[in-house]
Enzyme design. Structure first.
Site, PDB file in Angstrom:
ATOM      1  N   ASP A 196       0.852  -1.178   0.000  1.00  0.00           N
ATOM      2  CA  ASP A 196       0.000   0.000   0.000  1.00  0.00           C
ATOM      3  C   ASP A 196       0.898   1.242   0.000  1.00  0.00           C
ATOM      4  O   ASP A 196       1.825   1.345   0.810  1.00  0.00           O
ATOM      5  CB  ASP A 196      -0.919   0.020   1.224  1.00  0.00           C
ATOM      6  CG  ASP A 196      -1.996   1.085   1.110  1.00  0.00           C
ATOM      7  OD1 ASP A 196      -3.084   0.757   0.608  1.00  0.00           O
ATOM      8  OD2 ASP A 196      -1.742   2.239   1.505  1.00  0.00           O
ATOM      9  N   GLU A 239      -4.386   2.452  -4.645  1.00  0.00           N
ATOM     10  CA  GLU A 239      -2.931   2.351  -4.505  1.00  0.00           C
ATOM     11  C   GLU A 239      -2.512   1.061  -3.813  1.00  0.00           C
ATOM     12  O   GLU A 239      -1.396   0.964  -3.293  1.00  0.00           O
ATOM     13  CB  GLU A 239      -2.391   3.552  -3.732  1.00  0.00           C
ATOM     14  CG  GLU A 239      -2.840   3.655  -2.281  1.00  0.00           C
ATOM     15  CD  GLU A 239      -4.190   4.322  -2.097  1.00  0.00           C
ATOM     16  OE1 GLU A 239      -4.503   4.711  -0.961  1.00  0.00           O
ATOM     17  OE2 GLU A 239      -4.950   4.468  -3.076  1.00  0.00           O
TER      18      GLU A 239
END
Length: 323
Positions: A196, A239
């Site tokens: 992440d 993301e």
């Protein structure tokens, strides 16, 4: 024996149609032959025939073109043909030839490799179940290379994330499910990484969404360089990325993730104005376990490690032993 063709004339008085036959002249026959050859080229269609008695093979003009050879430099026969069939398709092509001999029918798609290394896809159909001459085998060949290329393009689009070029969430989950099923049968272990990007919203807010897209693309480029072709890299959304590592221990998976983290932390991203900025990522790592009821539980454990890394400062890799 005279060649004949049919001409249709309307009968005005009866409003019916009568069929008359007239002989084909040599010029008409040659014109028909040229037309047929043109149609073969337009439709990428060829044919071959073989004598059962002598084994002699005839290829039409288009078949020579398909195989990238010329009638002057290549004599078609079964052995020569098989050497040009793609190695992965030779077994099924050999079976189709036997089917043609045994039952008089075959319908097969296969690849051939031209002398220059170019690969072509062919679709072959033969139906000799009611032959005019039982000693002659006749088959059509259709060049479907363009069709296969389109199929492959559509297949890749269906499993690929448009922005980054890595696999999409749906395909990643499919491969994770397959890998876990294989693990339960063979105990062949695998590891899952969840990455992440830290504070990615700040990147978008500060430098714009176009720059944010470039960041994600460059991250995935690093993934492609670092991971093996057999590893499965997917974008789960936003993301967040996941990686499936086959035959990798937990310790090795953590080391690989740490290497990725360091490389990204040292990578300078450049804006259009020439300024630079840096990012960091947090990663959770877990391995398959027989205690997992489904593949979802593997992701849940990995996500738990990822959350722990975020909670304790981000920019780090957290394995199961760190929980």
């Amino acid at each position: 024996m005279a060649l004949r063709h049919s001409i249709l004339f309307p009968n005005i008085s009866s409003k019916a149609s009568q069929v008359f036959t007239a002989p084909l002249t040599q010029e008409e026959w040659q014109a028909h032959t040229r037309t047929l050859q043109k149609l073969h080229k337009v439709g990428r269609l060829g044919y071959w025939q073989m004598s059962r008695a002598s084994g002699n093979v005839y290829w039409s003009e288009m078949v020579y073109e398909f195989f990238g050879v010329t009638p002057d430099g290549f004599v078609p026969d079964q052995d020569s043909f098989m050497t040009m069939v793609h190695p992965l398709d030779q077994k099924k092509v050999a079976k189709s030839r036997q089917d043609m001999l045994d039952i008089g029918f075959t319908d097969i798609k296969y690849r051939i490799i031209q002398p220059n290394g170019c690969i072509r896809w062919l679709h072959e159909i033969a139906d000799n179940t009611s032959p005019d001459d039982p000693n002659i085998l006749l088959s059509t060949l259709h060049d479907i290379t363009a069709h296969k290329a389109l199929e492959e393009k559509l297949r890749k689009q269906a499993i690929t994330d448009d922005l980054t070029g890595v696999f999409n969430r749906r395909y990643f989950m499919k491969r994770l499910r397959q890998a876990f099923s294989h693990f339960l049968r063979s105990e062949q272990n695998a590891a899952v990484l969840l990455f992440d990007v830290d504070y990615f919203k700040t990147v978008n807010d500060t430098y714009g969404h176009a720059m944010g897209d470039q960041v994600l693309q460059q991250i995935c480029q690093l993934f492609k360089e670092r991971f093996r072709e057999t590893d499965i890299v997917g974008r789960l959304g936003g993301e967040e990325f996941a990686v499936l590592l086959f035959e990798t221990s937990s310790e090795d998976a953590v080391a690989i993730a740490e290497n990725i983290r360091k490389k990204l932390s040292d990578h300078a991203f450049k804006t259009e104005s020439g300024s630079t900025f840096y990012i960091s990522i947090t990663c959770g790592v877990s391995s398959f376990s027989e205690d997992d009821p489904t593949e979802d539980s593997i992701l849940h454990r990995t996500d738990k490690s990822l959350y722990l890394g975020k909670h304790h400062g981000r920019d780090q890799v957290v394995g199961e032993g760190d929980n």
